[in-house]
Design an enzyme around this catalytic site. Structure first.
Site, short mmCIF file in Angstrom:
data_model
loop_
_atom_site.label_atom_id
_atom_site.label_comp_id
_atom_site.label_asym_id
_atom_site.label_seq_id
_atom_site.Cartn_x
_atom_site.Cartn_y
_atom_site.Cartn_z
N PHE A 179 -3.46 0.88 4.90
CA PHE A 179 -4.44 0.26 5.78
C PHE A 179 -4.15 0.45 7.26
O PHE A 179 -5.06 0.70 8.04
CB PHE A 179 -4.53 -1.25 5.47
N ASN A 223 10.82 1.25 2.82
CA ASN A 223 9.57 1.31 3.56
C ASN A 223 9.74 2.25 4.74
O ASN A 223 10.82 2.33 5.34
CB ASN A 223 9.16 -0.08 4.06
N ALA A 247 0.81 -1.22 0.00
CA ALA A 247 0.00 0.00 0.00
C ALA A 247 0.84 1.26 0.00
O ALA A 247 0.43 2.30 -0.54
CB ALA A 247 -0.94 0.00 1.20
N CYS A 291 -23.40 -15.61 -13.63
CA CYS A 291 -23.08 -15.89 -15.03
C CYS A 291 -21.68 -15.46 -15.43
O CYS A 291 -21.26 -15.67 -16.56
CB CYS A 291 -24.12 -15.26 -15.96
N THR A 317 5.65 -1.82 1.97
CA THR A 317 4.87 -2.85 2.65
C THR A 317 5.57 -3.27 3.93
O THR A 317 6.81 -3.41 3.95
CB THR A 317 4.63 -4.08 1.76
N SER A 318 4.79 -3.49 4.97
CA SER A 318 5.33 -3.96 6.24
C SER A 318 5.46 -5.47 6.27
O SER A 318 5.92 -6.04 7.26
CB SER A 318 4.45 -3.49 7.40
N GLN A 347 0.61 -6.31 -3.87
CA GLN A 347 -0.53 -6.61 -3.01
C GLN A 347 -1.64 -5.60 -3.22
O GLN A 347 -2.71 -5.73 -2.63
CB GLN A 347 -0.08 -6.59 -1.55
N HIS A 406 -3.87 -9.61 -4.98
CA HIS A 406 -5.18 -9.42 -4.34
C HIS A 406 -6.23 -8.89 -5.31
O HIS A 406 -7.28 -8.40 -4.89
CB HIS A 406 -5.02 -8.47 -3.14
N ASP A 463 -5.23 -1.30 -6.81
CA ASP A 463 -5.57 -0.02 -7.44
C ASP A 463 -5.25 0.07 -8.93
O ASP A 463 -5.60 1.05 -9.59
CB ASP A 463 -4.90 1.15 -6.71
#
Length: 246
Positions: free
Chosen positions: A34, A213, A23, A131, A190-191, A102, A120, A105
């Site tokens: 997040f 990071n 993120a 359908c 990312t962590s 991950q 993801h 977007d």
């Protein structure tokens, strides 16, 4: 500047660079992460976000799911930042194999990256649960309350991996192929707290591991270089060779 020079040397020497993004790669595009202080999980909501974006909640309470999803997880005006563009340029000039992300977007693809393993899923894709008719993001944005399939009337679901859902095996295969083939793996924004995605890094056996990071990660001690600087600002400082220079 010493760390930027070290990163430049690693980029220059790398031949099969792979980026693994979270993120934090998109926060400089105006998309919140997040778990930070201003992240999606920290903002008040009547129901815990982890509950709302779960498979069972989507099935049982689709209207509440879409209320949260539209307000907190869709950012149609967001555009790729310098980090996305640098990753795409490195792929286009033959230095990078691609991106494992991950994020949902779609900004890596918008920036021009061709090989992107979206672990993801993506907000740009949506499908009918009955359908399997597909629609784009605009369909979800313009629908009233719960989006329904224009063909059969069933509920449309975003092609994103909710809690309790497995990852797409084909996307996992691509991600593992990229990581195993990399001589340089650069972890960005990312962590490494989300599994099973974070566990894929154990498949890396290349020459250089880099972490960019703002906070610590579980692989910092194994990394050849750790930078605590904003990702887009860091990658924008690199000098990139054109494809004709390779």
């Amino acid at each position: 500047m010493d760390q930027i020079r070290q990163l430049q040397t690693i980029i220059d020497q790398g031949q099969r660079i792979v980026f693994f993004t979270g993120a934090g790669a998109s926060t400089e595009s105006g998309i919140p992460d997040f778990r930070s202080a201003d992240g999606v999980y920290r903002k008040p909501w009547p129901i815990p976000p982890e509950e709302v974006i779960s498979h069972h909640f989507f099935q049982q309470h689709p209207q509440q799911f879409y209320q949260f999803y539209r307000q907190r997880m869709l950012f149609p005006q967001a555009r790729p930042n310098a980090a996305h563009r640098v990753m795409a340029q490195l792929e286009q000039c033959g230095k990078s194999l691609g991106v494992v992300t991950q994020n949902i977007d779609h900004l890596h693809t918008l920036a021009g990256s061709r090989t992107v393993a979206e672990l993801h899923g993506s907000v740009m894709r949506n499908y009918c649960v009955r359908c399997h008719h597909q629609e784009g993001l605009d369909f979800i944005l313009n629908a009233e309350e719960v989006p329904r399939c224009p063909r059969c009337g069933a509920i449309m679901k975003p092609d994103v991996v909710l809690y309790e859902e497995p990852l797409d095996p084909q996307v996992v295969d691509l991600a593992l192929q990229l990581i195993r083939s990399a001589d340089v793996l650069i972890i960005c924004g990312t962590s490494l707290s989300v599994y099973p995605a974070a566990g894929f890094l154990q498949q890396f056996s290349g020459n250089r591991l880099v972490v960019i990071n703002r906070s610590a990660t579980p692989v910092d001690e194994q990394a050849d270089l750790c930078l605590r600087q904003p990702l887009a600002q860091t990658l924008a400082a690199l000098r990139l060779a054109s494809s004709s220079d390779q």
